[in-house]
Design a protein around this motif. Structure first.
Motif, mmCIF file in Angstrom:
data_model
loop_
_atom_site.group_PDB
_atom_site.id
_atom_site.type_symbol
_atom_site.label_atom_id
_atom_site.label_comp_id
_atom_site.label_asym_id
_atom_site.label_seq_id
_atom_site.Cartn_x
_atom_site.Cartn_y
_atom_site.Cartn_z
ATOM 1 N N ALA A 73 26.987 32.552 -24.053
ATOM 2 C CA ALA A 73 27.471 33.808 -23.475
ATOM 3 C C ALA A 73 27.804 34.820 -24.547
ATOM 4 N N ILE A 74 27.508 36.077 -24.239
ATOM 5 C CA ILE A 74 27.993 37.215 -25.020
ATOM 6 C C ILE A 74 29.246 37.712 -24.304
ATOM 7 N N LEU A 75 30.339 37.857 -25.038
ATOM 8 C CA LEU A 75 31.637 38.183 -24.454
ATOM 9 C C LEU A 75 32.068 39.604 -24.809
ATOM 10 N N ASP A 76 33.100 40.088 -24.112
ATOM 11 C CA ASP A 76 33.804 41.333 -24.438
ATOM 12 C C ASP A 76 32.897 42.557 -24.328
ATOM 13 N N TRP A 77 32.690 43.027 -23.105
ATOM 14 C CA TRP A 77 31.772 44.131 -22.824
ATOM 15 C C TRP A 77 32.495 45.450 -22.582
ATOM 16 N N VAL A 135 37.129 47.036 -14.504
ATOM 17 C CA VAL A 135 36.209 47.095 -13.370
ATOM 18 C C VAL A 135 34.797 47.386 -13.864
ATOM 19 N N ARG A 136 34.671 48.332 -14.765
ATOM 20 C CA ARG A 136 33.360 48.667 -15.331
ATOM 21 C C ARG A 136 32.814 47.501 -16.154
ATOM 22 N N GLU A 137 33.680 46.873 -16.935
ATOM 23 C CA GLU A 137 33.253 45.744 -17.770
ATOM 24 C C GLU A 137 32.684 44.619 -16.910
ATOM 25 N N ALA A 138 33.336 44.328 -15.803
ATOM 26 C CA ALA A 138 32.840 43.275 -14.908
ATOM 27 C C ALA A 138 31.506 43.674 -14.288
ATOM 28 N N ARG A 139 31.377 44.942 -13.906
ATOM 29 C CA ARG A 139 30.127 45.402 -13.291
ATOM 30 C C ARG A 139 28.957 45.291 -14.263
ATOM 31 N N ILE A 140 29.196 45.650 -15.514
ATOM 32 C CA ILE A 140 28.138 45.561 -16.517
ATOM 33 C C ILE A 140 27.639 44.130 -16.646
ATOM 34 N N GLN A 141 28.553 43.187 -16.671
ATOM 35 C CA GLN A 141 28.153 41.788 -16.820
ATOM 36 C C GLN A 141 27.374 41.288 -15.613
ATOM 37 N N LYS A 142 27.754 41.739 -14.429
ATOM 38 C CA LYS A 142 26.998 41.352 -13.234
ATOM 39 C C LYS A 142 25.564 41.841 -13.316
ATOM 40 N N VAL A 143 25.386 43.075 -13.762
ATOM 41 C CA VAL A 143 24.038 43.639 -13.868
ATOM 42 C C VAL A 143 23.233 42.902 -14.935
ATOM 43 N N LEU A 144 23.840 42.672 -16.096
ATOM 44 C CA LEU A 144 23.127 42.012 -17.183
ATOM 45 C C LEU A 144 22.767 40.569 -16.848
ATOM 46 N N VAL A 172 24.006 49.151 -25.355
ATOM 47 C CA VAL A 172 24.741 48.956 -26.599
ATOM 48 C C VAL A 172 26.014 48.190 -26.261
ATOM 49 N N HIS A 173 26.208 47.048 -26.882
ATOM 50 C CA HIS A 173 27.389 46.230 -26.603
ATOM 51 C C HIS A 173 28.649 46.923 -27.107
ATOM 52 N N PHE A 207 42.069 43.874 -13.318
ATOM 53 C CA PHE A 207 41.649 42.698 -14.071
ATOM 54 C C PHE A 207 40.507 42.024 -13.320
ATOM 55 N N TYR A 208 39.893 41.048 -13.958
ATOM 56 C CA TYR A 208 38.864 40.287 -13.261
ATOM 57 C C TYR A 208 38.926 38.821 -13.648
ATOM 58 N N LEU A 209 38.324 37.990 -12.811
ATOM 59 C CA LEU A 209 38.201 36.555 -13.050
ATOM 60 C C LEU A 209 36.745 36.235 -13.341
ATOM 61 N N MET A 210 36.520 35.358 -14.324
ATOM 62 C CA MET A 210 35.169 34.904 -14.618
ATOM 63 C C MET A 210 35.181 33.391 -14.825
ATOM 64 N N GLU A 211 33.994 32.817 -14.775
ATOM 65 C CA GLU A 211 33.890 31.373 -14.934
ATOM 66 C C GLU A 211 34.323 30.945 -16.327
ATOM 67 N N ARG A 212 34.823 29.722 -16.395
ATOM 68 C CA ARG A 212 35.121 29.118 -17.684
ATOM 69 C C ARG A 212 33.862 28.403 -18.179
ATOM 70 N N LEU A 213 33.487 28.663 -19.418
ATOM 71 C CA LEU A 213 32.324 28.018 -20.012
ATOM 72 C C LEU A 213 32.778 27.033 -21.081
ATOM 73 N N ASP A 214 32.093 25.909 -21.159
ATOM 74 C CA ASP A 214 32.400 24.893 -22.151
ATOM 75 C C ASP A 214 31.558 25.158 -23.391
ATOM 76 N N GLY A 215 32.113 25.893 -24.314
ATOM 77 C CA GLY A 215 31.361 26.259 -25.504
ATOM 78 C C GLY A 215 32.264 26.469 -26.694
ATOM 79 N N THR A 216 31.691 26.994 -27.768
ATOM 80 C CA THR A 216 32.393 27.170 -29.036
ATOM 81 C C THR A 216 32.259 28.605 -29.516
#
Length: 366
Positions: free
Chosen positions: A241-245, A86-95, A220-221, A119-128
């Protein structure tokens, strides 16, 4: 993509759980009902586990022509104040509102009855995500350098955000961050291990005695490395995207620089289990020193104490890797046949490298 449960990690419904020795990670009918509530796709779903998966767990979910990513913590019981989705998702929303490249958060589920943990759901990104293979579009010498430079520049952008006001200020107090890190992880060792490694304690003592004065406060990540960055699928090198917060907080920005440089693969150095993107051993990528110099030229911080932060990074890594090793030994990572077993010697190696950064060759005297 898979549609049929494997009966261990993924089950069709909660009524199958009582037959298992450990709880599943994905319950398909529960996830389907949650997707219905959020209006995501329709009909049966397909799933595929993605990412490193050494701590939290991430799945690609496809349903009715739509794709989302589901992220959850490992099997309970979980150590206090860890794996907070829950906290991880909130951080990403703010950032996201500050222009930091992060996936869009679609929905957050705090109800533990759905999957056993939030748990949370996030968009799928087409990247590497770059690990052990250099992407063809980033394989030239110029793009290898640009890839390394993008790693630094994204970190500079994150550390340049004003954290004194607004929602970010609620993430915590940066004052005393380094001391808290040492004491928090020292306490985690005893609950995460089944063996005695004296180096953990004497490195902790060295860190506590030699705390540097923080020069700035930033987001700090906490796990900033190339393997937690998603790059665009075409040149030039650009971070989508920066992942894993999970470990993000407010604190000393050099903690992130210490971590990314200490875990960055470089020729001529002793490899550790945290060097998860070995492609940077190839010619063309910046060295650890060049990463630090590029960061310093943009942030203007004194990097004289950087070895302290690199020691902290590898010492902390040894402690959270020991937690993974312990879960593996207990049978809680049944599909892990490589990483968990490797930590029998991998954790001591991390401690050895941490001691080298600290300039310690033997246990310090009291």
């Amino acid at each position: 993509m898979r549609t049929i449960p494997d009966g261990v990690e993924v089950v069709a419904s909660w009524d199958r759980v009582r037959r298992l020795e450990s709880p599943p990670l994905l319950v398909l009918d529960a996830v389907t009902a949650f997707l219905d509530e959020q209006g995501v796709g329709g009909g049966p779903l397909a799933w595929q586990r993605i990412g490193d998966g050494h701590s939290n767990v991430t799945y690609l979910i496809e349903r009715g022509g739509e794709s989302v990513v589901l992220r959850r913590g490992p099997r309970p019981p979980l150590p206090k104040s860890t794996h907070d989705m829950v906290r991880e998702a909130r951080i990403q929303k703010v950032l996201h509102g500050h222009g930091i490249p992060v996936p869009e958060i679609i929905a957050v589920c705090e109800d533990e009855s759905v999957l056993g943990v939030p748990f949370y759901l996030m968009e799928r990104l087409d990247g590497t995500v770059i690990t052990d293979t250099i992407p063809a579009h980033l394989s030239s010498v110029e793009q290898r350098r640009a890839t390394s430079e993008a790693v630094v520049d994204a970190l500079v952008s994150l550390h340049s955000i004003d954290v004194a006001e607004g929602e970010l200020a609620s993430l915590g107090s940066p004052d005393g961050y380094l001391g808290r890190q040492v004491e928090r992880f020292r306490g985690l060792w005893e609950v995460n291990t089944t063996r005695s490694l004296p180096a953990v304690e004497w490195i902790a003592d060295w860190l506590a005695r030699n705390l540097p004065a923080s020069q700035a406060a930033s987001v700090v990540h906490g796990d900033y490395r190339m393997g937690n960055l998603m790059f665009a699928p075409q040149a030039p090198a650009r971070i989508l995207a920066i992942l894993d917060w999970e470990m993000a907080t407010l604190g000393d920005p050099l903690a992130d620089l210490g971590y990314v440089t200490a875990t960055y693969s470089e020729s001529g150095t002793l490899a550790t289990p945290l060097e998860l993107t070995p492609v940077t051993l190839a010619p063309g990528y910046l060295t650890r020193r060049q990463l630090a110099e590029r960061y310093q030229s943009r942030m203007g911080l004194d990097l004289t104490p950087l070895p302290w932060y690199q020691t902290l990074a590898l010492w902390k890594a040894a402690i959270f890797c020991e937690a993974i090793h312990t879960r593996w030994r207990r049978g809680e990572r049944p599909n892990d046949t490589v990483f968990g077993p490797s930590l029998e010697v991998g954790v001591p190696r991390l401690l050895e490298m941490a001691a080298q950064y600290a300039g310690l060759t033997a246990a310090p005297r009291a």
